[in-house]
Motif scaffolding. Structure first.
Motif, PDB file in Angstrom:
ATOM      1  N   SER A   1       4.102  -0.162  -9.328  1.00  0.00           N
ATOM      2  CA  SER A   1       4.629  -0.445  -7.981  1.00  0.00           C
ATOM      3  C   SER A   1       3.487  -0.693  -6.999  1.00  0.00           C
ATOM      4  CB  SER A   1       5.572   0.665  -7.507  1.00  0.00           C
ATOM      5  OG  SER A   1       4.992   1.915  -7.674  1.00  0.00           O
ATOM      6  N   SER A   2       2.389  -0.002  -7.185  1.00  0.00           N
ATOM      7  CA  SER A   2       1.228  -0.273  -6.321  1.00  0.00           C
ATOM      8  C   SER A   2       0.747  -1.714  -6.499  1.00  0.00           C
ATOM      9  CB  SER A   2       0.072   0.677  -6.672  1.00  0.00           C
ATOM     10  OG  SER A   2       0.319   1.933  -6.130  1.00  0.00           O
ATOM     11  N   ARG A   3       0.735  -2.116  -7.749  1.00  0.00           N
ATOM     12  CA  ARG A   3       0.270  -3.468  -8.031  1.00  0.00           C
ATOM     13  C   ARG A   3       1.233  -4.508  -7.443  1.00  0.00           C
ATOM     14  NH1 ARG A   3       0.732  -7.585 -11.114  1.00  0.00           N
ATOM     15  NH2 ARG A   3       2.575  -6.825 -12.213  1.00  0.00           N
ATOM     16  N   ILE A   4       2.504  -4.243  -7.623  1.00  0.00           N
ATOM     17  CA  ILE A   4       3.502  -5.195  -7.088  1.00  0.00           C
ATOM     18  C   ILE A   4       3.380  -5.292  -5.569  1.00  0.00           C
ATOM     19  CG2 ILE A   4       5.981  -5.566  -6.738  1.00  0.00           C
ATOM     20  CD1 ILE A   4       6.334  -4.179  -9.540  1.00  0.00           C
ATOM     21  N   LEU A   5       3.198  -4.147  -4.943  1.00  0.00           N
ATOM     22  CA  LEU A   5       3.122  -4.165  -3.475  1.00  0.00           C
ATOM     23  C   LEU A   5       1.871  -4.888  -2.980  1.00  0.00           C
ATOM     24  CD1 LEU A   5       4.425  -0.566  -2.684  1.00  0.00           C
ATOM     25  CD2 LEU A   5       5.621  -2.739  -2.426  1.00  0.00           C
ATOM     26  N   THR A   6       0.840  -4.883  -3.799  1.00  0.00           N
ATOM     27  CA  THR A   6      -0.375  -5.605  -3.403  1.00  0.00           C
ATOM     28  C   THR A   6      -0.108  -7.091  -3.237  1.00  0.00           C
ATOM     29  OG1 THR A   6      -1.572  -4.002  -4.724  1.00  0.00           O
ATOM     30  CG2 THR A   6      -2.808  -5.919  -4.002  1.00  0.00           C
ATOM     31  N   ALA A   7       0.829  -7.589  -4.045  1.00  0.00           N
ATOM     32  CA  ALA A   7       1.154  -9.019  -3.966  1.00  0.00           C
ATOM     33  C   ALA A   7       1.744  -9.383  -2.604  1.00  0.00           C
ATOM     34  CB  ALA A   7       2.127  -9.388  -5.074  1.00  0.00           C
ATOM     35  N   LEU A   8       2.209  -8.370  -1.897  1.00  0.00           N
ATOM     36  CA  LEU A   8       2.806  -8.652  -0.570  1.00  0.00           C
ATOM     37  C   LEU A   8       1.747  -8.770   0.522  1.00  0.00           C
ATOM     38  CD1 LEU A   8       5.762  -6.121  -0.708  1.00  0.00           C
ATOM     39  CD2 LEU A   8       5.900  -8.585  -0.974  1.00  0.00           C
ATOM     40  N   ASP A   9       0.515  -8.449   0.167  1.00  0.00           N
ATOM     41  CA  ASP A   9      -0.516  -8.434   1.211  1.00  0.00           C
ATOM     42  C   ASP A   9      -0.946  -9.824   1.657  1.00  0.00           C
ATOM     43  OD1 ASP A   9      -0.395  -5.741   1.117  1.00  0.00           O
ATOM     44  OD2 ASP A   9      -2.167  -5.474  -0.138  1.00  0.00           O
ATOM     45  N   ASN A  10      -0.706 -10.809   0.856  1.00  0.00           N
ATOM     46  CA  ASN A  10      -1.060 -12.173   1.255  1.00  0.00           C
ATOM     47  C   ASN A  10       0.088 -12.801   2.021  1.00  0.00           C
ATOM     48  OD1 ASN A  10      -3.660 -12.283   0.111  1.00  0.00           O
ATOM     49  ND2 ASN A  10      -2.731 -12.524  -1.912  1.00  0.00           N
ATOM     50  N   ALA A  11       0.532 -12.057   2.968  1.00  0.00           N
ATOM     51  CA  ALA A  11       1.663 -12.569   3.745  1.00  0.00           C
ATOM     52  C   ALA A  11       1.187 -13.693   4.648  1.00  0.00           C
ATOM     53  CB  ALA A  11       2.263 -11.450   4.574  1.00  0.00           C
ATOM     54  N   PRO A  12       2.035 -14.649   4.852  1.00  0.00           N
ATOM     55  CA  PRO A  12       1.639 -15.749   5.728  1.00  0.00           C
ATOM     56  C   PRO A  12       1.566 -15.288   7.178  1.00  0.00           C
ATOM     57  CG  PRO A  12       3.939 -15.929   5.144  1.00  0.00           C
ATOM     58  CD  PRO A  12       3.398 -14.782   4.355  1.00  0.00           C
ATOM     59  N   ARG A  13       0.789 -16.025   7.893  1.00  0.00           N
ATOM     60  CA  ARG A  13       0.753 -15.831   9.349  1.00  0.00           C
ATOM     61  C   ARG A  13       1.608 -16.904   9.982  1.00  0.00           C
ATOM     62  NH1 ARG A  13      -3.108 -12.876  11.864  1.00  0.00           N
ATOM     63  NH2 ARG A  13      -4.625 -11.827  10.534  1.00  0.00           N
ATOM     64  N   GLY A  14       1.817 -16.739  11.246  1.00  0.00           N
ATOM     65  CA  GLY A  14       2.439 -17.835  11.985  1.00  0.00           C
ATOM     66  C   GLY A  14       3.948 -17.846  11.972  1.00  0.00           C
ATOM     67  N   VAL A  15       4.530 -16.814  11.450  1.00  0.00           N
ATOM     68  CA  VAL A  15       5.983 -16.761  11.511  1.00  0.00           C
ATOM     69  C   VAL A  15       6.419 -16.496  12.936  1.00  0.00           C
ATOM     70  CG1 VAL A  15       8.024 -15.576  10.671  1.00  0.00           C
ATOM     71  CG2 VAL A  15       6.105 -15.962   9.158  1.00  0.00           C
TER      72      VAL A  15
ATOM     73  N   ARG B   1       3.640  -5.538   4.415  1.00  0.00           N
ATOM     74  CA  ARG B   1       4.450  -5.425   3.197  1.00  0.00           C
ATOM     75  C   ARG B   1       5.927  -5.279   3.547  1.00  0.00           C
ATOM     76  NH1 ARG B   1       0.822  -1.312  -0.545  1.00  0.00           N
ATOM     77  NH2 ARG B   1      -0.770  -2.828  -1.092  1.00  0.00           N
TER      78      ARG B   1
ATOM     79  N   ASP C   1       5.124 -10.720   7.074  1.00  0.00           N
ATOM     80  CA  ASP C   1       4.441 -11.588   8.030  1.00  0.00           C
ATOM     81  C   ASP C   1       3.327 -10.804   8.708  1.00  0.00           C
ATOM     82  OD1 ASP C   1       3.558 -13.266   9.970  1.00  0.00           O
ATOM     83  OD2 ASP C   1       5.434 -13.348  11.093  1.00  0.00           O
TER      84      ASP C   1
ATOM     85  N   ASP D   1       1.277 -11.654  11.131  1.00  0.00           N
ATOM     86  CA  ASP D   1       1.246 -11.716  12.602  1.00  0.00           C
ATOM     87  C   ASP D   1       2.234 -10.739  13.212  1.00  0.00           C
ATOM     88  OD1 ASP D   1      -0.749 -13.545  12.835  1.00  0.00           O
ATOM     89  OD2 ASP D   1       0.588 -15.272  12.803  1.00  0.00           O
TER      90      ASP D   1
ATOM     91  N   GLU E   1       2.264   4.417  -0.189  1.00  0.00           N
ATOM     92  CA  GLU E   1       1.187   3.506  -0.592  1.00  0.00           C
ATOM     93  C   GLU E   1       0.055   3.501   0.423  1.00  0.00           C
ATOM     94  OE1 GLU E   1       0.603   1.548  -3.410  1.00  0.00           O
ATOM     95  OE2 GLU E   1       2.149   2.882  -4.198  1.00  0.00           O
TER      96      GLU E   1
ATOM     97  N   LEU F   1      11.877  -0.661  -8.100  1.00  0.00           N
ATOM     98  CA  LEU F   1      10.979  -1.772  -7.761  1.00  0.00           C
ATOM     99  C   LEU F   1      10.429  -2.419  -9.028  1.00  0.00           C
ATOM    100  CD1 LEU F   1       9.363  -3.295  -5.457  1.00  0.00           C
ATOM    101  CD2 LEU F   1       7.502  -1.731  -5.980  1.00  0.00           C
TER     102      LEU F   1
END
Lengths: 371, 172
Positions: free
Chosen positions: A49-63, B21, B25, B27, B122, B152
């Motif tokens: 789950s830690s690894r999966i959550l890391t994938a969320l860190d590259n969230a886009p900006r500008g929303v 997370r 987003d 921003d 986390e 998850l």
């Protein structure tokens, strides 16, 4: 000891249990293979789950809308907008060299129509004409303006400039703009016998070739080639191609809108650095959004044309650049009572000749309509 | 250094990551984090700083009107990303985008409380802080976390599997 539940195992692994509790679990897990498996599984879940959550860190900006707009406006939008703007304001002139090089020119007076003539695409190859012509286009009208300030009309030239679409504006400036037209020539063009020389894709020759070639080779029996028409506020503007690249403009105005629409000699000055080919001033009260009159795959070529590399260096104005006097012949059509104005860069006699042909064609067309 | 400076330096990174997370987003996450620290400024005293900050941030996110507005923007962005992916099928980028999309789907599939507890954990919050921030009994945090982790991972693996099957079908 009772087997610890999953929550307790996670609590233990997270270090959230008291020392006593932790010791008890530890002892039990060592002795209980079933719980050892459960602990191994829990460790796997924690790590995964830690690894999966890391994938969320590259969230886009500008929303968030408050942030700077993410998308740039498509450059094509600017191009189109520039075209529309320019066309809205201008009238243009086509200068064409019949001697071998082709020079699109633009001069504006009042409002205009975008015209692009010629269907032979290869001639538009950028290497052959695009940038070089842009240079000439940018410079020529400006120079012409300074030489003849009495012209009394503002000119704005538009060259193939991908960013702004407008390359220069002279000081006399009024409010108008021009869009250049290409009126090329090609050996394959119908009705043109004199241009058989294989010179179509030739880049501009700086020395220039004087134009004004007589039209002897043109087959006069052929009907006039209609390049485009547009009608607005009672004024119909028709562009005829007399020979490849050689055009005249026929403005037909109903009496009611005569004052506002009749085209008079705009006193167009020499513009082309090289070619003094025949050219035509086309004037109309055209509206920008509908102003494009082209032939063939017009929009594509127009865009390509407009997006040619911007050139800011002025081209030398050659003395060979010859003035093409714009001549105007006006008459009243006996059938409709409309005022017809024929404009073109050619001799009066030649214009009269074309006038006769136009009259003949109009009469033929009228006869066909009402037999 | 003012107290809010210290708070910011100590917790901003974790708070922004947690919010990123949570929200998908960056921003927006930063905006909420800043708002959280602004609110911390108004407090005369905060007992458990980390729990307080995460709780306030979580509550800010819960602002429904705001969330709805953002969601629409988010959807628009997702649609845009989808289009971008179509024209830019570079493998690594696509792979990462797929992973992120699956992770987002998997985390969104969790119950809100499970999701928040997991994200807080986390970021290093201990069980008591999570309990305080989410107003849970401390004894239930372990159960909440174990459920959250299992679900998850299971839903992520299911997404992965169906993705692989799609690719296999496309290849054959």
């Amino acid at each position: 000891m009772q087997h610890p539940d999953e929550g307790t195992i996670h609590s233990w692994l997270d270090g959230a249990l008291s020392a006593d509790e932790a010791a008890r679990i530890e002892t039990h897990v060592k002795e209980c293979p079933q719980c050892a498996v459960a602990v191994a599984e829990a460790r796997g879940f924690i790590a995964a789950s830690s690894r999966i959550l890391t994938a969320l860190d590259n969230a886009p900006r500008g929303v968030i809308p408050a942030a700077a707009p993410k998308k740039r406006i498509d450059p094509m939008v600017w191009r189109v907008a520039a075209t529309v703007l320019v066309v809205a304001a201008g009238t243009f002139v086509v200068v064409r060299d019949r001697g071998g090089s082709e020079i699109p020119m633009s001069v504006a007076a009042d409002r205009g129509i975008l015209l692009e003539k010629r269907a032979s695409l290869p001639e538009l190859a950028p290497s052959a004409i695009g940038p070089a012509q842009s240079v000439a286009d940018a410079a020529a009208p400006k120079a012409a303006a300074s030489k003849t300030p009495a012209i009394g009309t503002a000119r704005k030239t538009m060259v193939g400039d991908s960013s702004s679409g407008v390359a220069s504006r002279d000081n006399n400036a009024i409010t108008s703009a021009g869009v250049m037209m290409r009126a090329g020539k090609s050996a394959a063009a119908p009705g043109y016998a004199g241009g058989a020389a294989p010179n179509a894709p030739t880049p501009l020759a700086p020395s220039g070739v004087t134009g004004g070639v007589a039209m002897d080779a043109t087959n006069e029996s052929e009907p006039l080639k209609l390049v485009g028409t547009r009608q607005r506020a009672g004024v119909k503007v028709t562009l005829y191609e007399i020979a490849p690249g050689d055009t005249v403009t026929l403005t037909e105005a109903k009496p009611i809108s005569l004052t506002g629409a009749v085209v008079t000699s705009a006193g167009v000055v020499p513009m082309a650095a090289q070619a003094a080919g025949k050219s035509v001033v086309l004037q109309s009260k055209a509206r920008a959004d509908t102003a494009a009159i082209t032939t063939g795959t017009d929009s594509q070529r127009t865009n390509r044309f407009l997006s040619a590399p911007a050139v800011s260096a002025p081209a030398p104005i050659s003395q060979e650049g010859r003035a093409n006097t714009l001549r105007v012949v006006s008459w009243t059509d006996p059938g409709t009572g409309n005022t017809l104005t024929l404009t073109g860069r050619m001799s009066e006699a030649r214009l009269q000749e074309i006038k006769i042909r136009i009259e003949r064609e109009r009469a033929a067309a009228a006869a066909k309509k009402s037999p | 250094m003012t107290d809010v400076d210290r708070l910011f330096r100590a917790y901003n990174a974790a708070l922004v990551r947690y919010l990123t997370r949570r929200l998908g987003d960056r921003d927006w996450a930063e905006e909420v984090a800043q708002e959280t620290f602004v609110r911390a400024l108004r407090q005369t005293s905060i007992q458990n700083e980390r729990a307080w900050l995460f709780a306030v941030a979580t509550n800010l996110v819960r602002d429904e009107a705001r969330k709805d507005m953002r969601r629409r923007k988010h959807l628009a962005l997702l649609a845009e990303e989808e289009r971008d992916e179509m024209v830019e099928p570079e493998e690594t980028t696509l792979e990462r985008a797929q992973e992120a999309a699956m992770a987002r789907k998997a985390i969104d599939a969790l119950a809100e409380r499970d999701r928040l507890a997991l994200l807080m954990r986390e970021e290093g919050l201990d069980y008591s802080e999570i309990a305080e921030a989410l107003q849970l009994s401390p004894g239930s945090v372990g159960t909440t976390l174990s459920r959250a982790r299992r679900r998850l991972v299971e839903s992520y693996e299911a997404l992965q599997k169906s993705q692989e099957e799609r690719e296999k079908n496309a290849a054959s």
